[in-house]
Design a protein around this motif. Sequence first.
Motif, mmCIF file in Angstrom:
data_model
loop_
_atom_site.group_PDB
_atom_site.id
_atom_site.type_symbol
_atom_site.label_atom_id
_atom_site.label_comp_id
_atom_site.label_asym_id
_atom_site.label_seq_id
_atom_site.Cartn_x
_atom_site.Cartn_y
_atom_site.Cartn_z
ATOM 1 N N THR A 174 1.344 1.670 -12.564
ATOM 2 C CA THR A 174 0.042 1.001 -12.635
ATOM 3 C C THR A 174 -0.442 0.711 -11.214
ATOM 4 O O THR A 174 -1.604 0.948 -10.874
ATOM 5 C CB THR A 174 0.135 -0.305 -13.443
ATOM 6 N N VAL A 175 0.477 0.223 -10.373
ATOM 7 C CA VAL A 175 0.139 -0.064 -8.971
ATOM 8 C C VAL A 175 -0.164 1.238 -8.224
ATOM 9 O O VAL A 175 -1.186 1.368 -7.543
ATOM 10 C CB VAL A 175 1.286 -0.831 -8.275
ATOM 11 N N PHE B 109 8.237 0.939 3.133
ATOM 12 C CA PHE B 109 9.039 -0.153 2.565
ATOM 13 C C PHE B 109 9.959 0.368 1.461
ATOM 14 O O PHE B 109 11.107 -0.068 1.348
ATOM 15 C CB PHE B 109 8.137 -1.262 2.017
ATOM 16 N N VAL B 110 9.447 1.301 0.630
ATOM 17 C CA VAL B 110 10.293 1.912 -0.402
ATOM 18 C C VAL B 110 11.520 2.546 0.247
ATOM 19 O O VAL B 110 12.658 2.326 -0.185
ATOM 20 C CB VAL B 110 9.518 2.986 -1.218
ATOM 21 N N ALA B 111 11.288 3.322 1.311
ATOM 22 C CA ALA B 111 12.386 4.032 1.980
ATOM 23 C C ALA B 111 13.383 3.064 2.617
ATOM 24 O O ALA B 111 14.597 3.182 2.410
ATOM 25 C CB ALA B 111 11.817 4.973 3.039
ATOM 26 N N PHE C 187 9.109 -8.622 -8.307
ATOM 27 C CA PHE C 187 8.140 -7.532 -8.485
ATOM 28 C C PHE C 187 7.068 -7.941 -9.508
ATOM 29 O O PHE C 187 5.876 -7.697 -9.311
ATOM 30 C CB PHE C 187 8.871 -6.261 -8.926
ATOM 31 N N ALA C 188 7.502 -8.596 -10.604
ATOM 32 C CA ALA C 188 6.544 -9.062 -11.617
ATOM 33 C C ALA C 188 5.555 -10.057 -11.014
ATOM 34 O O ALA C 188 4.350 -10.006 -11.304
ATOM 35 C CB ALA C 188 7.293 -9.703 -12.792
ATOM 36 N N VAL C 189 6.046 -10.945 -10.148
ATOM 37 C CA VAL C 189 5.182 -11.919 -9.483
ATOM 38 C C VAL C 189 4.200 -11.200 -8.552
ATOM 39 O O VAL C 189 3.010 -11.542 -8.495
ATOM 40 C CB VAL C 189 6.024 -12.949 -8.689
ATOM 41 N N ILE D 181 1.434 -3.044 -0.554
ATOM 42 C CA ILE D 181 2.422 -2.630 0.448
ATOM 43 C C ILE D 181 3.763 -3.339 0.210
ATOM 44 O O ILE D 181 4.830 -2.711 0.237
ATOM 45 C CB ILE D 181 1.904 -2.898 1.878
ATOM 46 N N ILE D 182 3.709 -4.648 -0.073
ATOM 47 C CA ILE D 182 4.928 -5.422 -0.328
ATOM 48 C C ILE D 182 5.661 -4.909 -1.568
ATOM 49 O O ILE D 182 6.894 -4.958 -1.639
ATOM 50 C CB ILE D 182 4.587 -6.928 -0.462
ATOM 51 N N ALA D 183 4.912 -4.386 -2.546
ATOM 52 C CA ALA D 183 5.539 -3.855 -3.765
ATOM 53 C C ALA D 183 6.582 -2.788 -3.446
ATOM 54 O O ALA D 183 7.549 -2.602 -4.201
ATOM 55 C CB ALA D 183 4.472 -3.280 -4.696
ATOM 56 N N GLY D 184 6.409 -2.091 -2.320
ATOM 57 C CA GLY D 184 7.382 -1.071 -1.918
ATOM 58 C C GLY D 184 8.793 -1.620 -1.755
ATOM 59 O O GLY D 184 9.779 -0.911 -2.003
#
Length: 422
Positions: free
Chosen positions: A232-233, A258-260, A287-289, A309-312
């Motif tokens: 969704t994001v 950030f994911v990496a 992550f839900a927050v 970006i933080i979601a990564g």
Amino acid sequence: MSHSSSSHAPQSNPFRQPRAVWAVAFACVISFMGIGLVDPILPALSTKLNASPSQVELLFTSYLVVTAVAMLVTGFVSSRIGAKRTLVAGLILIVVFSALAGSADSISGIVGFRAGWGLGNALFIATSLAVIVGSASGGFAGAIILYETALGIGIAIGPLLGGELGAITWRGPFFGVTVLMAIALIATVVLVQPTPRPEHRTSIADPIKALRHRGLLTMALTALCYNWGFFTVLGYAPFPMDLGAHELGYVFTGWGVFVAIFAIFGALRLQARLGIARALYVNLALFAVDVLVIAVFTTSKTVLIIAVIIAGIFIGVNNTITTQAVMTVAPVERPVASAAYGFVRFIGGGLAPFAAGKIAEHSNVHVPFYVGSAAIALGIVVLATGHRLLGEAERAQEAEAGRTAEDRAEEEALAEELGSSG
């Protein structure tokens, strides 16, 4: 063996690998670039091809749903023609269909060719993980780190390249994948040794049967819920951001970096500190927050960009911990476990962007993200039903880490003995 002793066991360098592993890892980078590559051009496609956001989101849906369903046949194929030929077949399909998508003149044409791309992606993804785990030096954990590194780098570079090529023409990202995957295809053909056909042939039903195991089903359903929020994001956030292709590329590159970083470095530290279960609970809750913040502040461009970006961080942590847990909790061969898990989780990833577009059309831009946040929270509830099984996975990983450390010690002792005798 205690948890602390295993977590502090000496680790071999996961980046010292045979050339064949590097060839497959490079192809993985390009494959995962395909996920985020189209992100920066979604609004442009909507404008240029006169399509609604939900129609454009079908680019994700056709790609990921076909990937999910095709996961069921990957073991069937690779157990009959061997892993190398399966990798090559998958790469050829990606090269052909990404070129066709770049040549299409309608959104329905691109969506159709993305489906063929998804078939190639499924053959490649499920087999590449098995090949890396089977061929990598440094044990199972090192192989997973290398795989997640490739995933992270691919996800980080994809939007950047997509933004740069997409600023020239919306066809650019598709042709970019064609060229890079052709290079990966050549590297795989030249560097990966032919693999013997497995003695045991996998049936199409094996991954479905594997989902009878409660641990695998629990992890897969948790991943479906989590992927609903993730995609969704990834799939819908570019629309309310209202940015150009370049700027969207930079935002999602920051997200991908950030994911990496957290897939490679953050996940294992968090798991060592908290254990698998608590690490996943904490990570999914945060992550839900984060997605809830996106839902509340969807119309604030600054907050939206920062939260995306933080979601990564949470995506990177989740990818590594769950991949390791799935591979250890399932009492079936790893390719079968990978196919079963991939089938369920990619269904969530595929349906979420299209659903987000439809939900927004019938309500407003905030609601898709509220649904995404609720889906991730539901994932925590599902995961809690398998709490005991996560403990078993943790003990299995500790035993594996102990075996790897003992094997390395024996190899070093043998090398010293041979050196002194020479």
